[in-house]
Design an enzyme around this catalytic site. Structure first.
Site, PDB file in Angstrom:
ATOM      1  N   HIS A   1       4.015   2.587  13.176  1.00  0.00           N
ATOM      2  CA  HIS A   1       3.131   3.859  13.276  1.00  0.00           C
ATOM      3  C   HIS A   1       3.743   4.897  14.075  1.00  0.00           C
ATOM      4  O   HIS A   1       3.148   5.834  14.556  1.00  0.00           O
ATOM      5  CB  HIS A   1       1.550   3.725  13.407  1.00  0.00           C
ATOM      6  CG  HIS A   1       1.033   3.069  12.613  1.00  0.00           C
ATOM      7  ND1 HIS A   1      -0.197   2.821  12.519  1.00  0.00           N
ATOM      8  CD2 HIS A   1       1.390   2.496  11.343  1.00  0.00           C
ATOM      9  CE1 HIS A   1      -0.949   2.424  11.001  1.00  0.00           C
ATOM     10  NE2 HIS A   1       0.163   1.958  10.647  1.00  0.00           N
TER      11      HIS A   1
ATOM     12  N   ASP B   1       6.055   1.615   6.731  1.00  0.00           N
ATOM     13  CA  ASP B   1       4.720   1.139   6.429  1.00  0.00           C
ATOM     14  C   ASP B   1       3.956   2.141   5.466  1.00  0.00           C
ATOM     15  O   ASP B   1       3.346   3.071   6.159  1.00  0.00           O
ATOM     16  CB  ASP B   1       4.106   1.015   7.933  1.00  0.00           C
ATOM     17  CG  ASP B   1       2.573   0.535   7.839  1.00  0.00           C
ATOM     18  OD1 ASP B   1       2.300   0.136   6.865  1.00  0.00           O
ATOM     19  OD2 ASP B   1       2.047   0.466   8.727  1.00  0.00           O
TER      20      ASP B   1
ATOM     21  N   GLU C   1      -5.436   1.265   2.652  1.00  0.00           N
ATOM     22  CA  GLU C   1      -4.980   0.491   3.575  1.00  0.00           C
ATOM     23  C   GLU C   1      -5.134   0.663   4.997  1.00  0.00           C
ATOM     24  O   GLU C   1      -5.825   0.164   5.721  1.00  0.00           O
ATOM     25  CB  GLU C   1      -3.624  -0.214   3.202  1.00  0.00           C
ATOM     26  CG  GLU C   1      -3.386  -1.665   3.989  1.00  0.00           C
ATOM     27  CD  GLU C   1      -3.173  -1.277   5.412  1.00  0.00           C
ATOM     28  OE1 GLU C   1      -2.805  -2.214   6.238  1.00  0.00           O
ATOM     29  OE2 GLU C   1      -2.546  -0.337   5.699  1.00  0.00           O
ATOM     30  N   GLU C   2      -4.631   2.038   5.378  1.00  0.00           N
ATOM     31  CA  GLU C   2      -4.845   2.550   6.436  1.00  0.00           C
ATOM     32  C   GLU C   2      -6.055   2.682   7.100  1.00  0.00           C
ATOM     33  O   GLU C   2      -6.374   2.923   8.230  1.00  0.00           O
ATOM     34  CB  GLU C   2      -3.899   3.594   6.522  1.00  0.00           C
ATOM     35  CG  GLU C   2      -2.339   3.656   6.381  1.00  0.00           C
ATOM     36  CD  GLU C   2      -1.636   2.625   7.425  1.00  0.00           C
ATOM     37  OE1 GLU C   2      -2.208   2.302   8.562  1.00  0.00           O
ATOM     38  OE2 GLU C   2      -0.453   2.297   7.166  1.00  0.00           O
TER      39      GLU C   2
ATOM     40  N   HIS D   1       0.755  -1.222   0.085  1.00  0.00           N
ATOM     41  CA  HIS D   1      -0.010  -0.163   0.189  1.00  0.00           C
ATOM     42  C   HIS D   1       0.933   1.290  -0.103  1.00  0.00           C
ATOM     43  O   HIS D   1       1.912   1.276   0.646  1.00  0.00           O
ATOM     44  CB  HIS D   1      -1.019  -0.020   1.174  1.00  0.00           C
ATOM     45  CG  HIS D   1      -0.408   0.135   2.585  1.00  0.00           C
ATOM     46  ND1 HIS D   1      -0.162   1.307   3.268  1.00  0.00           N
ATOM     47  CD2 HIS D   1      -0.095  -1.023   3.460  1.00  0.00           C
ATOM     48  CE1 HIS D   1       0.157   1.224   4.533  1.00  0.00           C
ATOM     49  NE2 HIS D   1       0.377  -0.251   4.526  1.00  0.00           N
TER      50      HIS D   1
ATOM     51  N   ASP E   1       3.822  -6.058   4.181  1.00  0.00           N
ATOM     52  CA  ASP E   1       3.554  -5.038   5.021  1.00  0.00           C
ATOM     53  C   ASP E   1       4.528  -4.927   6.345  1.00  0.00           C
ATOM     54  O   ASP E   1       5.207  -5.899   6.261  1.00  0.00           O
ATOM     55  CB  ASP E   1       1.947  -5.150   5.694  1.00  0.00           C
ATOM     56  CG  ASP E   1       1.455  -3.816   5.821  1.00  0.00           C
ATOM     57  OD1 ASP E   1       2.188  -2.736   6.572  1.00  0.00           O
ATOM     58  OD2 ASP E   1       0.161  -3.659   5.394  1.00  0.00           O
TER      59      ASP E   1
END
Length: 386
Positions: A324, A189, A223-224, A72, A244
């Site tokens: 994150h 990510d 995706e998030e 992503h 991922d």
């Protein structure tokens, strides 16, 4: 089947270029343009959905059943929630991430007129003004604010600058690449995963290897927020592997070296046969790997199942510490991901019967041998009737 050499310089440079493009979820057009340009350079044809999800194709001997790999392009970020009387800005996070990691971040605020630079700060940001209250204030998005580097001390001044509710806020990546192979940055990510996938495509296209079935590299933009690959699959694709971030942490088995093969996430187990096939490829070709499960995790491939696609799905990852936040991985993990993807493209579908979406029992796989079981009395032995 060949284990292909991965161009690490291409991988690193591509990752840095991706990290330089702001792409919080919902604000991904420019990173889509970039990715399409890289596919064009590699000679890989592609097509886009309305919102910018990309499905590329390296043709194999047949288009059914086809295999796919997905990463992503979108990242976490924020949008403007409210303009404050003091000229600061309240934010709504995009994606799931803690304001603890937002504090102190340098950002770009994108308005309809142009972009402004700024910093995300806790409400009590100065020990000289608030003393120990700086250390005791709560953590949460309601306890942080955005200060832009402009003359703005009121709502009116913010509006005069063109700031509006709903404007996008992109957090700086601030990457550092070390000679020992470690890479620290926000947004690894999944931009590190995208770079690994593009590096695998470079190795495949340069090798001129003939693939058994059509291979579809895919890049998603939502995706998030949980939508992922649900918009770019078609009925010819029988299986999909997601790339991922994997999670090295206490209680987890992921590492910052090698490739992590996920067995299960919050959506449930990944496909048994496809997962074991990926592990087998690692074992047969000496790729460092480990298995892990992720109880608080959701991915592109799981989103496809929730959308109703009957595919075999799996997930592989590069171990990224502090997900994150300020994430860290090692180049060896990204190379291992790229190596495994290049082998998977050469492998073909794990179950030949999957060329049909629905069919008879013939060719349907087994997960264990009945003769290996020893059921307790009074149950009959499965080997007598299976």
């Amino acid at each position: 089947m060949q284990k292909l050499a991965i161009d690490t310089d291409f991988l690193r440079n591509t990752m840095l270029e991706l990290l330089s493009i702001p792409s919080p979820v919902g604000f991904t057009d420019e990173v889509v343009h970039y990715t399409c340009s890289k596919l064009t350079e590699l000679g890989v044809p592609f097509e886009l959905t309305r919102r910018g999800a990309i499905r590329a194709t390296i043709k194999g001997e047949t288009d059914r059943p086809a295999c796919a790999v997905v990463a992503h392009l979108d990242t976490i970020g924020a949008i403007v929630r409210a303009l404050k009387p003091n000229g600061r800005i309240t934010m709504l996070p995009l994606g799931t991430w803690s304001s603890r990691f937002a504090e102190g971040a340098r950002v770009t605020l994108f308005t309809d007129r142009g972009a402004y630079r700024g910093t995300i700060l806790p409400l009590l940001a100065s020990g000289h003004a608030y003393n120990e209250a700086v250390d005791t204030q709560p953590v949460g998005w309601e306890h942080v604010e955005l200060r832009i580097d402009e003359d703005a001390q009121s709502v009116e001044q913010l509006r005069n600058l063109g700031v509006n509710i709903g404007d996008f806020i992109a957090v700086d990546a601030q990457p550092e690449l070390h000679e020992n192979g470690y890479i620290a940055s926000r947004h690894l990510d999944d931009k590190a995963g995208v770079a690994a996938l593009l590096a695998a495509l470079k190795a495949l296209t340069e090798s001129k290897i003939s693939l058994p079935v059509h291979f579809h590299p895919m890049f998603t933009v939502t995706e998030e927020v949980g939508f992922g690959a649900s918009a770019i699959l078609d009925e010819r694709i029988s299986e999909m592997v997601g790339i991922d971030i994997a999670i090295p942490a206490t209680g987890q088995n992921s590492r910052e070296h090698g490739v992590t093969v996920a067995i299960c996430d919050s959506s449930g187990p990944f496909d048994y046969h496809l997962t074991r096939e990926l592990i087998g490829l690692c074992e047969r070709h000496n790729i460092q790997h480990q298995r892990d499960v992720f109880p608080y995790y959701f991915s592109d491939s799981a989103a496809a199942l929730r959308a109703g696609f009957d595919i075999r799905h799996a997930l592989i990852g590069f171990g990224g510490d502090s997900s994150h936040g300020y994430e860290r991985t090692h180049l060896s993990a990204l190379v291992a991901v790229a190596e495994l993807i290049s082998l998977y493209a050469q492998n073909g579908p794990v179950i030949a019967r999957d060329r049909k979406a629905i069919g008879p029992i013939e060719g349907f796989p087994h997960q264990y041998k009945p003769e290996d079981l020893e059921p307790p009395a009074p149950l009959p032995h499965p080997k007598e009737f299976l």
